[in-house]
Design an enzyme around this catalytic site. Sequence first.
Site, PDB file in Angstrom:
ATOM      1  N   ALA A 113       0.852  -1.185   0.000  1.00  0.00           N
ATOM      2  CA  ALA A 113       0.000   0.000   0.000  1.00  0.00           C
ATOM      3  C   ALA A 113       0.888   1.236   0.000  1.00  0.00           C
ATOM      4  CB  ALA A 113      -0.922   0.015   1.214  1.00  0.00           C
ATOM      5  N   LYS A 114       0.310   2.369  -0.313  1.00  0.00           N
ATOM      6  CA  LYS A 114       1.027   3.635  -0.219  1.00  0.00           C
ATOM      7  C   LYS A 114      -0.004   4.743  -0.099  1.00  0.00           C
ATOM      8  CE  LYS A 114       5.432   4.938  -0.394  1.00  0.00           C
ATOM      9  NZ  LYS A 114       6.567   4.191   0.173  1.00  0.00           N
ATOM     10  N   GLY A 115       0.357   5.797   0.604  1.00  0.00           N
ATOM     11  CA  GLY A 115      -0.567   6.905   0.757  1.00  0.00           C
ATOM     12  C   GLY A 115       0.159   8.217   0.815  1.00  0.00           C
TER      13      GLY A 115
ATOM     14  N   ASP B  49       7.399   8.302   5.337  1.00  0.00           N
ATOM     15  CA  ASP B  49       7.948   8.419   3.983  1.00  0.00           C
ATOM     16  C   ASP B  49       8.376   9.875   3.812  1.00  0.00           C
ATOM     17  OD1 ASP B  49       8.173   8.410   0.999  1.00  0.00           O
ATOM     18  OD2 ASP B  49       7.270   6.435   1.194  1.00  0.00           O
TER      19      ASP B  49
END
Length: 433
Positions: free
Chosen positions: A123-125, A164
């Site tokens: 996943a990434k956001g 991040d």
Amino acid sequence: MASKPDCTHDDSDDKAADSTEPESAFETARRQLYHAASYLDIDQNIVERLKYPKKVHEVTIPIERDDGTVEVFTGYRAQHDSVRGPYKGGLRYHPDVTRDECVGLGMWMTWKCAVMDLPFGGAKGGVAVNPKELSPEEKERLTRRFTQEIRGVIGPNQDIPAPDMGTDPKTMAWLMDAYSMQEGETTPGVVTGKPPVVGGSEGREEAPGRSVAIITQLVCEYYDCQLEDTTVAIQGYGSVGANAARLLDEWGATIVAISDVNGAMYEPDGIDTASVPSHDEEPEAVTTYADTVISNEELLTLDVDVLIPAALGNVITKENAEAIAADLVVEGANGPTTSTADSMLADRDVAVIPDILANAGGVTVSYFEWLQDINRRAWSLERVNDELEAEMQAAWEAVRSEFEQRDVTWRDAAYIVALSRIAEAHEARGLWP
């Protein structure tokens, strides 16, 4: 087996076939998926499923600025595949965050977790915002409101964010607190990368840079290049670049260049990396400590044994790939090499160690942190580092085996390892309903 890089450097001018540069991380991730799948006898229906994210959540985030005005930002959480376990991936604050970027980076996280054999999906956001323009209070309000907006789709057994670009352990502490307040109980396992005082792991912040250094050492050994005789240029001196530089320096390598957004410090005889503050210690300070300053573009083309791009994505392109003079490229950043540049470097026998292996220390120690949170038992820094080294060694051996057996690039070998594991899990679980 692919040709062995020569530590005396190869100045070949062979031209790679021209092709279109990828438009986004999403397109790059898809191309890499197709390429790896071409080497494997797997069900094409599984490849078709992996072309798409399972879900992409887009939310609006209104916050009150310090002057009393209200500004609305856009946030995303892309969840790609969870066949091997809960979604896992970073959360970035950057003005260029887009839906497609989050989807592409989420796909990369799926491959990264699989190549490391971790029980997570990808996943990434992120939020499209310049964090430098936010006060600490505004950043906290943004984080807490974003957490509330995505609270229903994250959780310790569902989706676990981590730091991040533009976020840090403090951001993760705010996220954990906002989530916990709504759950009615302290839930440290909802995020990783937290400060150790609230359930974070020792060594988590340094882990991506440490894994880059470990893999650099292993690949140098593979090609019979002793670290003591190895020159290294590192683009980026944030958490990844600085930790990789300092470890490699400590282990005997000669770090000839490091950089930040303002330019690069260049010292052919070697930099005392411990004397130069990282971005976290003193933002954008590298060039103020330098006697000789070159551009970031020049750093990429230095005649060194190892080049480590550890800043932004898409910095090695078809425009500069022929000028890359390093024998080995170890990707510290996510997606620093475009597809076209990757092909051009392969044609010149420049070994490129992909990000999904090299910088996987972050997600690996995040896994350790998740285990510590579940068991409510903290590990020592020594144990974290020992476990990380063992995991990186195991992943390296798996990738090396495919590299040698199939006569492919290192990137292809890593993707083959990852995709074969994901495909096996999909075969085992089947398609529901």
